[in-house]
Design a protein around this motif. Sequence first.
Motif, PDB file in Angstrom:
ATOM      1  N   LYS A   1       3.290   5.083 -11.634  1.00 26.05           N
ATOM      2  CA  LYS A   1       4.491   4.829 -10.933  1.00 26.05           C
ATOM      3  C   LYS A   1       3.980   4.551  -9.058  1.00 26.05           C
ATOM      4  CE  LYS A   1       7.907   6.635 -13.930  1.00 26.05           C
ATOM      5  NZ  LYS A   1       9.159   7.285 -14.151  1.00 26.05           N
ATOM      6  N   LEU A   2       3.610   5.419  -8.432  1.00 24.07           N
ATOM      7  CA  LEU A   2       3.425   5.814  -7.267  1.00 24.07           C
ATOM      8  C   LEU A   2       2.654   4.361  -6.931  1.00 24.07           C
ATOM      9  CD1 LEU A   2       2.234   9.689  -6.627  1.00 24.07           C
ATOM     10  CD2 LEU A   2       4.228   9.006  -5.969  1.00 24.07           C
ATOM     11  N   ALA A   3       1.425   3.915  -7.305  1.00 25.44           N
ATOM     12  CA  ALA A   3       0.839   2.821  -7.627  1.00 25.44           C
ATOM     13  C   ALA A   3       1.723   2.031  -7.556  1.00 25.44           C
ATOM     14  CB  ALA A   3      -0.764   3.063  -8.134  1.00 25.44           C
ATOM     15  N   GLU A   4       2.449   1.891  -8.453  1.00 27.83           N
ATOM     16  CA  GLU A   4       3.464   0.703  -7.930  1.00 27.83           C
ATOM     17  C   GLU A   4       4.200   0.197  -6.991  1.00 27.83           C
ATOM     18  OE1 GLU A   4       4.616  -2.901  -8.777  1.00 27.83           O
ATOM     19  OE2 GLU A   4       3.406  -1.604  -9.613  1.00 27.83           O
ATOM     20  N   HIS A   5       5.373   1.911  -6.597  1.00 30.89           N
ATOM     21  CA  HIS A   5       5.427   2.056  -5.024  1.00 30.89           C
ATOM     22  C   HIS A   5       4.949   1.829  -3.945  1.00 30.89           C
ATOM     23  CE1 HIS A   5       8.909   3.886  -2.353  1.00 30.89           C
ATOM     24  NE2 HIS A   5       7.505   4.954  -1.790  1.00 30.89           N
ATOM     25  N   ILE A   6       3.802   1.926  -4.360  1.00 33.50           N
ATOM     26  CA  ILE A   6       2.484   1.241  -3.088  1.00 33.50           C
ATOM     27  C   ILE A   6       2.386  -0.207  -2.620  1.00 33.50           C
ATOM     28  CG2 ILE A   6       0.269   2.223  -2.472  1.00 33.50           C
ATOM     29  CD1 ILE A   6       0.084   4.898  -2.608  1.00 33.50           C
ATOM     30  N   ARG A   7       1.772  -0.616  -3.894  1.00 36.18           N
ATOM     31  CA  ARG A   7       1.978  -2.050  -3.683  1.00 36.18           C
ATOM     32  C   ARG A   7       3.811  -2.882  -3.517  1.00 36.18           C
ATOM     33  NH1 ARG A   7      -0.932  -1.116  -8.579  1.00 36.18           N
ATOM     34  NH2 ARG A   7       0.662  -1.005  -9.553  1.00 36.18           N
ATOM     35  N   ALA A   8       4.566  -2.615  -3.923  1.00 32.89           N
ATOM     36  CA  ALA A   8       5.846  -2.219  -3.504  1.00 32.89           C
ATOM     37  C   ALA A   8       5.981  -2.907  -1.696  1.00 32.89           C
ATOM     38  CB  ALA A   8       7.084  -2.171  -4.238  1.00 32.89           C
ATOM     39  N   LEU A   9       5.783  -0.931  -1.127  1.00 29.18           N
ATOM     40  CA  LEU A   9       5.960  -0.942   0.361  1.00 29.18           C
ATOM     41  C   LEU A   9       5.089  -1.647   1.439  1.00 29.18           C
ATOM     42  CD1 LEU A   9       5.950   2.942   0.525  1.00 29.18           C
ATOM     43  CD2 LEU A   9       7.696   0.887   0.589  1.00 29.18           C
TER      44      LEU A   9
END
Length: 67
Positions: free
Chosen positions: A44-52
């Motif tokens: 989830k954190l990796a996806e959040h960073i990619r989204a940002l």
Amino acid sequence: MSAEDRFIDIEIKLGEQENLVDTLNRTIYEQGRRIDQLEALVSKLAEHIRALRDAGQGPVNEKPPHY
């Protein structure tokens, strides 16, 4: 030491080993569950960073203003 005393001693040791194996199995199960939770969190954190990053909200490695 009589044969009966030896059997009793063996039964006690076997019971203690069964308890130890049960405890170890519970510990391994709980650790596996926690690892699964942590892997999901990392994902989830990796996806959040990619989204940002994809949203253009600035570079992830930007230096703080005091530099």
